[in-house]
Design a protein around this motif. Structure first.
Motif, PDB file in Angstrom:
ATOM      1  N   ASP A 120      -3.059 -40.127  -4.968  1.00 53.48           N
ATOM      2  CA  ASP A 120      -2.141 -41.097  -4.576  1.00 53.48           C
ATOM      3  C   ASP A 120      -2.474 -41.380  -3.117  1.00 53.48           C
ATOM      4  O   ASP A 120      -1.989 -40.533  -2.422  1.00 53.48           O
ATOM      5  CB  ASP A 120      -0.606 -40.581  -4.984  1.00 53.48           C
ATOM      6  N   LEU A 121      -3.284 -42.069  -2.823  1.00 53.53           N
ATOM      7  CA  LEU A 121      -3.676 -42.429  -1.410  1.00 53.53           C
ATOM      8  C   LEU A 121      -2.246 -42.734  -0.535  1.00 53.53           C
ATOM      9  O   LEU A 121      -2.483 -42.620   0.735  1.00 53.53           O
ATOM     10  CB  LEU A 121      -4.702 -43.449  -1.490  1.00 53.53           C
ATOM     11  N   GLY A 122      -1.237 -43.471  -1.288  1.00 54.64           N
ATOM     12  CA  GLY A 122      -0.116 -43.803  -0.424  1.00 54.64           C
ATOM     13  C   GLY A 122       0.671 -42.414   0.030  1.00 54.64           C
ATOM     14  O   GLY A 122       1.296 -42.710   0.931  1.00 54.64           O
ATOM     15  N   THR A 123       0.417 -41.332  -0.651  1.00 52.41           N
ATOM     16  CA  THR A 123       1.225 -40.252  -0.113  1.00 52.41           C
ATOM     17  C   THR A 123       0.399 -39.321   0.838  1.00 52.41           C
ATOM     18  O   THR A 123       0.959 -38.152   1.286  1.00 52.41           O
ATOM     19  CB  THR A 123       1.743 -39.674  -1.341  1.00 52.41           C
ATOM     20  N   THR A 124      -0.725 -39.850   1.119  1.00 56.26           N
ATOM     21  CA  THR A 124      -1.746 -38.690   1.992  1.00 56.26           C
ATOM     22  C   THR A 124      -1.269 -38.948   3.482  1.00 56.26           C
ATOM     23  O   THR A 124      -1.588 -38.169   4.290  1.00 56.26           O
ATOM     24  CB  THR A 124      -3.180 -39.260   1.707  1.00 56.26           C
ATOM     25  N   GLY A 125      -0.680 -39.964   3.570  1.00 53.52           N
ATOM     26  CA  GLY A 125      -0.147 -40.185   5.213  1.00 53.52           C
ATOM     27  C   GLY A 125      -1.132 -40.458   6.404  1.00 53.52           C
ATOM     28  O   GLY A 125      -2.333 -40.468   5.791  1.00 53.52           O
ATOM     29  N   GLY A 126      -0.774 -40.496   7.368  1.00 49.23           N
ATOM     30  CA  GLY A 126      -1.919 -40.766   8.522  1.00 49.23           C
ATOM     31  C   GLY A 126      -2.352 -39.287   8.924  1.00 49.23           C
ATOM     32  O   GLY A 126      -2.250 -38.315   8.343  1.00 49.23           O
ATOM     33  N   PRO A 127      -3.122 -39.621  10.008  1.00 50.93           N
ATOM     34  CA  PRO A 127      -4.175 -38.230  10.581  1.00 50.93           C
ATOM     35  C   PRO A 127      -3.039 -37.332  10.915  1.00 50.93           C
ATOM     36  O   PRO A 127      -1.917 -37.630  11.557  1.00 50.93           O
ATOM     37  CB  PRO A 127      -4.685 -38.839  11.742  1.00 50.93           C
ATOM     38  N   GLY A 128      -3.377 -36.129  10.758  1.00 54.25           N
ATOM     39  CA  GLY A 128      -2.506 -34.943  10.862  1.00 54.25           C
ATOM     40  C   GLY A 128      -3.122 -33.774  10.816  1.00 54.25           C
ATOM     41  O   GLY A 128      -4.473 -33.656  10.499  1.00 54.25           O
ATOM     42  N   THR A 129      -2.665 -32.554  10.782  1.00 58.40           N
ATOM     43  CA  THR A 129      -2.918 -31.054  10.690  1.00 58.40           C
ATOM     44  C   THR A 129      -3.673 -31.150   9.165  1.00 58.40           C
ATOM     45  O   THR A 129      -5.025 -30.540   9.057  1.00 58.40           O
ATOM     46  CB  THR A 129      -1.839 -30.114  10.853  1.00 58.40           C
ATOM     47  N   GLY A 130      -2.991 -31.467   8.241  1.00 62.02           N
ATOM     48  CA  GLY A 130      -3.710 -31.602   6.849  1.00 62.02           C
ATOM     49  C   GLY A 130      -5.046 -32.269   6.704  1.00 62.02           C
ATOM     50  O   GLY A 130      -6.008 -31.688   6.041  1.00 62.02           O
ATOM     51  N   TRP A 131      -5.110 -33.340   7.472  1.00 63.72           N
ATOM     52  CA  TRP A 131      -6.386 -34.125   7.400  1.00 63.72           C
ATOM     53  C   TRP A 131      -7.659 -33.134   8.075  1.00 63.72           C
ATOM     54  O   TRP A 131      -8.695 -33.282   7.719  1.00 63.72           O
ATOM     55  CB  TRP A 131      -6.157 -35.503   8.212  1.00 63.72           C
ATOM     56  N   ALA A 132      -7.286 -32.382   8.981  1.00 65.82           N
ATOM     57  CA  ALA A 132      -8.247 -31.698   9.432  1.00 65.82           C
ATOM     58  C   ALA A 132      -8.606 -30.739   8.942  1.00 65.82           C
ATOM     59  O   ALA A 132      -9.896 -30.393   8.623  1.00 65.82           O
ATOM     60  CB  ALA A 132      -7.526 -30.941  10.917  1.00 65.82           C
ATOM     61  N   TRP A 133      -7.954 -30.051   7.942  1.00 61.41           N
ATOM     62  CA  TRP A 133      -8.197 -29.129   6.947  1.00 61.41           C
ATOM     63  C   TRP A 133      -9.132 -29.754   6.068  1.00 61.41           C
ATOM     64  O   TRP A 133     -10.279 -29.389   5.502  1.00 61.41           O
ATOM     65  CB  TRP A 133      -6.918 -28.402   6.399  1.00 61.41           C
ATOM     66  N   LEU A 134      -8.718 -30.983   5.460  1.00 65.25           N
ATOM     67  CA  LEU A 134      -9.645 -31.625   4.479  1.00 65.25           C
ATOM     68  C   LEU A 134     -10.827 -32.144   4.912  1.00 65.25           C
ATOM     69  O   LEU A 134     -11.855 -31.918   4.208  1.00 65.25           O
ATOM     70  CB  LEU A 134      -8.688 -32.859   3.968  1.00 65.25           C
ATOM     71  N   VAL A 135     -11.057 -32.512   6.330  1.00 71.16           N
ATOM     72  CA  VAL A 135     -12.273 -32.873   6.970  1.00 71.16           C
ATOM     73  C   VAL A 135     -13.174 -31.787   7.044  1.00 71.16           C
ATOM     74  O   VAL A 135     -14.412 -31.525   6.701  1.00 71.16           O
ATOM     75  CB  VAL A 135     -12.091 -33.530   8.359  1.00 71.16           C
ATOM     76  N   GLY A 136     -12.381 -30.493   7.390  1.00 73.62           N
ATOM     77  CA  GLY A 136     -13.316 -29.285   7.485  1.00 73.62           C
ATOM     78  C   GLY A 136     -13.727 -28.960   6.132  1.00 73.62           C
ATOM     79  O   GLY A 136     -14.993 -28.255   6.334  1.00 73.62           O
ATOM     80  N   LEU A 137     -13.159 -28.985   4.983  1.00 73.20           N
ATOM     81  CA  LEU A 137     -13.643 -28.660   3.658  1.00 73.20           C
ATOM     82  C   LEU A 137     -15.037 -29.506   3.443  1.00 73.20           C
ATOM     83  O   LEU A 137     -15.836 -28.868   2.923  1.00 73.20           O
ATOM     84  CB  LEU A 137     -12.643 -28.811   2.639  1.00 73.20           C
ATOM     85  N   GLY A 138     -14.840 -30.878   3.780  1.00 73.30           N
ATOM     86  CA  GLY A 138     -16.191 -31.622   3.412  1.00 73.30           C
ATOM     87  C   GLY A 138     -17.259 -31.482   4.419  1.00 73.30           C
ATOM     88  O   GLY A 138     -18.234 -31.128   4.080  1.00 73.30           O
ATOM     89  N   LEU A 139     -17.020 -31.463   5.740  1.00 75.59           N
ATOM     90  CA  LEU A 139     -18.200 -31.313   6.654  1.00 75.59           C
ATOM     91  C   LEU A 139     -18.723 -29.857   6.808  1.00 75.59           C
ATOM     92  O   LEU A 139     -20.027 -29.547   7.024  1.00 75.59           O
ATOM     93  CB  LEU A 139     -17.589 -31.434   7.965  1.00 75.59           C
ATOM     94  N   ILE A 140     -17.749 -28.841   6.922  1.00 72.81           N
ATOM     95  CA  ILE A 140     -18.216 -27.475   6.869  1.00 72.81           C
ATOM     96  C   ILE A 140     -18.473 -26.695   5.560  1.00 72.81           C
ATOM     97  O   ILE A 140     -19.726 -26.271   5.311  1.00 72.81           O
ATOM     98  CB  ILE A 140     -16.772 -26.479   7.526  1.00 72.81           C
ATOM     99  N   HIS A 141     -17.508 -26.940   4.675  1.00 72.71           N
ATOM    100  CA  HIS A 141     -17.946 -26.085   3.439  1.00 72.71           C
ATOM    101  C   HIS A 141     -18.745 -26.883   2.489  1.00 72.71           C
ATOM    102  O   HIS A 141     -19.091 -26.301   1.199  1.00 72.71           O
ATOM    103  CB  HIS A 141     -16.439 -25.930   2.705  1.00 72.71           C
TER     104      HIS A 141
END
Length: 309
Positions: free
Chosen positions: A196-217
């Motif tokens: 549900d893309l509508g509930t993911t919200g804007g940029p925040g701490t959670g997004w940093a972890w998700l970006v890290g999962l993609g770029l780092i892991h």
């Protein structure tokens, strides 16, 4: 730095990164389906950019059959991640990671069922030892539905990983980075209906972890792994792979205070030893978790998840 020494450093770093994956998943605050979707999204950006810069997209080696096998492996890999991340939530990172490392035994069973490979008496013995370790590690008591669910999710993830490995091992002449790229791209349309893309919200701490999962892991970690596999002998790869569960258990204790009990701890070396023995006995230079990708010829990769989830 000698070639093998450099490979040892690269693979150790990759396994250490893999051991921190659970924290990124939990701290993102997203559901397992959303975590995997964004891991695939940012992972595709990382792997695609790296492959483009290295010129891997030219003369990629894919045929319709190889592309189909890579896509099928991607289906297994993506849902393997979903089940593993569900296991983190239902039990603990430590328990889920240890149980997840029963993957080699399911691969042996798949070989026996589909390829009619004979399971030797020694392998049956290691399988029995691993099962005993699994019983001890689970620590599940009657009526403990949460732990039972977590155990089930981790075992399902292990089965799906074995299926992905079984399928992907049949791809030759394609660089592992490109196979991994296809696998994460497959995850986007697969998981979009569950997000549900509508509930993911804007940029925040959670997004940093998700970006890290993609770029780092899913980017940096795989690049390190595939580089290391080209430099290391099979035995060292198998041994260093167990850095992953060791780090995961340490991180789980340090960050969340989770630790396994004494009885559970007795089961860990049983699973580790049995898994190591079966892996060393079954693996060829190009077998799971990923092949040795020497520069002289691109080879098949096992799933992006390898021992690193």
């Amino acid at each position: 730095m000698r070639n093998e020494t450099r490979g040892t450093v690269e693979l150790t770093l990759a396994m250490v990164l893999s051991g921190t994956l659970g924290v990124f998943v939990v701290e993102s605050g997203a559901s397992p389906f959303e975590v995997v979707f964004f891991r695939c999204l940012f992972g595709a950006v990382a792997l695609g950019s790296y492959s483009l810069l290295r010129g891997f997209l030219t003369g990629h080696g894919f045929t319709a059959r190889k592309l189909g096998l890579a896509a099928l492996g991607g289906v297994f890999i993506v849902f393997n991640w979903v089940f593993l991340f569900e296991a983190y939530a239902a039990t603990s990172i430590s328990l889920a990671t240890v149980v997840y490392h029963t993957q080699p035994f399911f691969l042996v069973l798949l070989g026996a069922v589909f390829l009619r490979e004979r399971i030797s008496g020694a392998k049956l013995g290691w399988l029995a030892l691993a099962f005993a370790g699994l019983v001890l590690v689970s620590g599940v008591r009657p009526g403990d539905t949460a732990s039972l669910a977590g155990l089930g999710f981790a075992l399902a993830a292990a089965v799906l990983y074995a299926l992905a490995t079984f399928v992907t091992k049949r791809i030759t002449g394609v660089r592992p980075h490109l196979i991994a790229l296809v696998q994460v791209l497959v995850g986007l349309p697969l998981l979009l209906p569950f997000v549900d893309l509508g509930t993911t919200g804007g940029p925040g701490t959670g997004w940093a972890w998700l970006v890290g999962l993609g770029l780092i892991h899913t980017g940096l970690m795989y690049v390190l792994m595939y580089a290391a596999y080209a430099k290391l002998p099979t035995a060292k790869i198998a041994v260093l792979a167990f850095t992953y569960p060791a780090v995961a258990m340490g991180v789980d204790w340090a960050v969340y205070g989770h630790h396994i009990g004494l009885v559970q701890a007795l089961g860990v070396p049983l699973i580790v030893l049995a898994s190591l023995k079966v892996t060393l006995a079954a693996r060829t230079p190009a077998a799971a978790p990923a092949p040795r990708t020497a520069a002289r010829a691109p080879e098949a990769a096992s799933p992006a998840a390898t021992r690193a989830a």
